[in-house]
Write a protein that holds these residues in place. Structure first.
Motif, short mmCIF file in Angstrom:
data_model
loop_
_atom_site.label_atom_id
_atom_site.label_comp_id
_atom_site.label_asym_id
_atom_site.label_seq_id
_atom_site.Cartn_x
_atom_site.Cartn_y
_atom_site.Cartn_z
N UNK A 23 0.82 -1.21 0.00
CA UNK A 23 0.00 0.00 0.00
C UNK A 23 0.85 1.26 0.00
N UNK A 24 0.21 2.35 -0.41
CA UNK A 24 0.72 3.69 -0.17
C UNK A 24 -0.44 4.44 0.49
N UNK A 25 -0.12 5.22 1.52
CA UNK A 25 -1.17 5.89 2.29
C UNK A 25 -0.89 7.38 2.38
N UNK A 26 -1.89 8.15 2.01
CA UNK A 26 -1.83 9.60 2.18
C UNK A 26 -2.80 9.94 3.30
N UNK A 84 -3.95 3.40 -1.34
CA UNK A 84 -3.84 2.71 -2.63
C UNK A 84 -3.27 1.32 -2.34
N UNK A 85 -4.01 0.30 -2.76
CA UNK A 85 -3.59 -1.09 -2.54
C UNK A 85 -3.19 -1.66 -3.91
N UNK A 87 4.55 -0.57 -4.66
CA UNK A 87 4.34 0.20 -3.43
C UNK A 87 5.65 0.83 -2.96
N UNK A 100 6.49 3.90 -5.29
CA UNK A 100 5.58 5.03 -5.09
C UNK A 100 5.85 5.70 -3.75
N UNK A 101 5.99 4.88 -2.69
CA UNK A 101 6.27 5.46 -1.37
C UNK A 101 7.59 6.23 -1.37
N UNK A 122 7.32 9.53 -3.64
CA UNK A 122 6.43 10.56 -3.09
C UNK A 122 7.04 11.17 -1.83
N UNK A 175 -1.92 -0.53 -11.96
CA UNK A 175 -2.32 -1.57 -11.00
C UNK A 175 -3.66 -2.18 -11.42
N UNK A 195 -5.28 9.62 -7.60
CA UNK A 195 -5.61 9.06 -6.29
C UNK A 195 -4.94 9.80 -5.13
N UNK A 196 -3.87 10.52 -5.43
CA UNK A 196 -3.20 11.34 -4.41
C UNK A 196 -2.75 12.62 -5.09
N UNK A 202 -0.01 11.44 -7.41
CA UNK A 202 -0.04 10.05 -7.90
C UNK A 202 -1.28 9.80 -8.76
N UNK A 219 -3.19 6.76 -10.88
CA UNK A 219 -3.24 5.31 -10.92
C UNK A 219 -4.04 4.86 -12.14
N UNK A 240 -7.54 -1.80 -10.78
CA UNK A 240 -7.22 -1.82 -9.35
C UNK A 240 -7.44 -3.19 -8.69
#
Lengths: 64, 209
Positions: free
Chosen positions: A30-33, A58-59, B128, B131-132, B135, B147, B163-164, B167, B169, B173
């Motif tokens: 996941x990424x979490x905001x 986001x999963x 993941x 992206x982490x 960002x 995804x 989605x962010x 970000x 996507x 999903x």
């Protein structure tokens, strides 16, 4: 709180890690905001969620 | 064909403003499999001036069902194989290649100069991680990710979403390889095209999906 655009009631304070576990997310995927800021994955166990928080989770699934 | 001829062809089709903006752009592609090889080809054909292609792997037979490679590429580094293909479609593009495994320790440095990065990995954990890392460590970067594109379900479930804040996507999903569905060329290329088109839109100053 708001999670991926949907309202959700947080009954009692939990860590982000606990929230992800109980809602079926795999923390390595996941990424979490949280309130517009990306949360480092190492902080998931220590970040405490409040009912005022807005989360985007986001999963990711494999394939590419 | 000269560079002048090639540029004139692009200007005639895209217009001067789009041509100039895309010519100056620098896009990173993380992973050169089904997503990355196709994204890179589309951006190169569109006139993006500078691409950074990153992958550690070599071309193998299991890639041929969806990746842009051909039999004569088997055994070559993906960076070299893709570079040779791209240069046949756009001989004047500036290509940088790096043969390395992208990790949380090197990702930020590798992509630090890019305007945008397209995530194009296979494994969910690697998606993941990238992206982490980007960002968190590259606050000026916008990232596109894929995804959910396995199988032969409806084309119309593959979408682009913001989605962010930085970000985008692309995908449905949910259709992941974890569920035992295999990857097939059409939906992988649809997803790649979503990433490539959103990259073009962002480069041209459009943030809506």
């Amino acid at each position: 709180m708001k999670v991926n655009g949907e309202a959700l009631r947080l009954e009692h304070p939990v860590s982000l890690r606990e929230f992800l576990d109980t809602h079926g997310y795999s923390t390595g995927r996941v990424a979490v905001e949280r309130n517009g800021e990306i949360v480092p994955s190492g902080s998931y166990p220590t970040v405490m969620l409040s009912d005022a928080d807005t989360l985007e989770i986001v999963h990711f699934v494999g394939g590419g | 064909m000269t560079k002048h001829d090639y540029d004139a062809m692009l200007i005639e089709r895209h217009g001067q403003r789009v041509f100039e903006t895309l010519s100056r752009a620098y896009v990173g592609i993380a992973g050169l499999g089904g997503l990355g090889s196709n994204i890179a080809m589309m951006l190169a054909r569109s006139g993006v001036g500078h691409l950074l292609l990153v992958d550690f792997d070599k071309v193998e037979p299991s890639n041929l069902n969806r990746q842009h490679y051909i039999v004569s590429h088997l055994g070559l580094q993906k960076t070299e194989a893709l570079k040779s293909l791209i240069l046949q479609a756009n001989p004047f593009i500036h290509l940088d290649t790096i043969d390395t495994y992208i990790t949380e320790d090197n990702a930020s440095d590798i992509f630090s100069g890019c305007d945008l990065v397209c995530e194009a990995f296979d494994k969910a954990e690697n998606k993941a991680m990238l992206i982490n890392t980007l960002l968190l460590q590259n606050p000026q970067l916008t990232v596109l990710s894929g995804s959910g594109m396995a199988g032969y379900g409806s084309s119309n479930t593959i979408r682009t979403e913001k989605v962010m804040s930085r970000l985008y996507l692309c995908g449905d999903k949910t259709s992941g390889i974890e569920s035992g569905i295999s990857l097939m060329a059409p939906r992988v290329q649809i997803c790649a095209a979503h990433e490539a088109n959103m990259a073009l839109r962002l480069l041209l100053g459009i943030e809506e999906v």
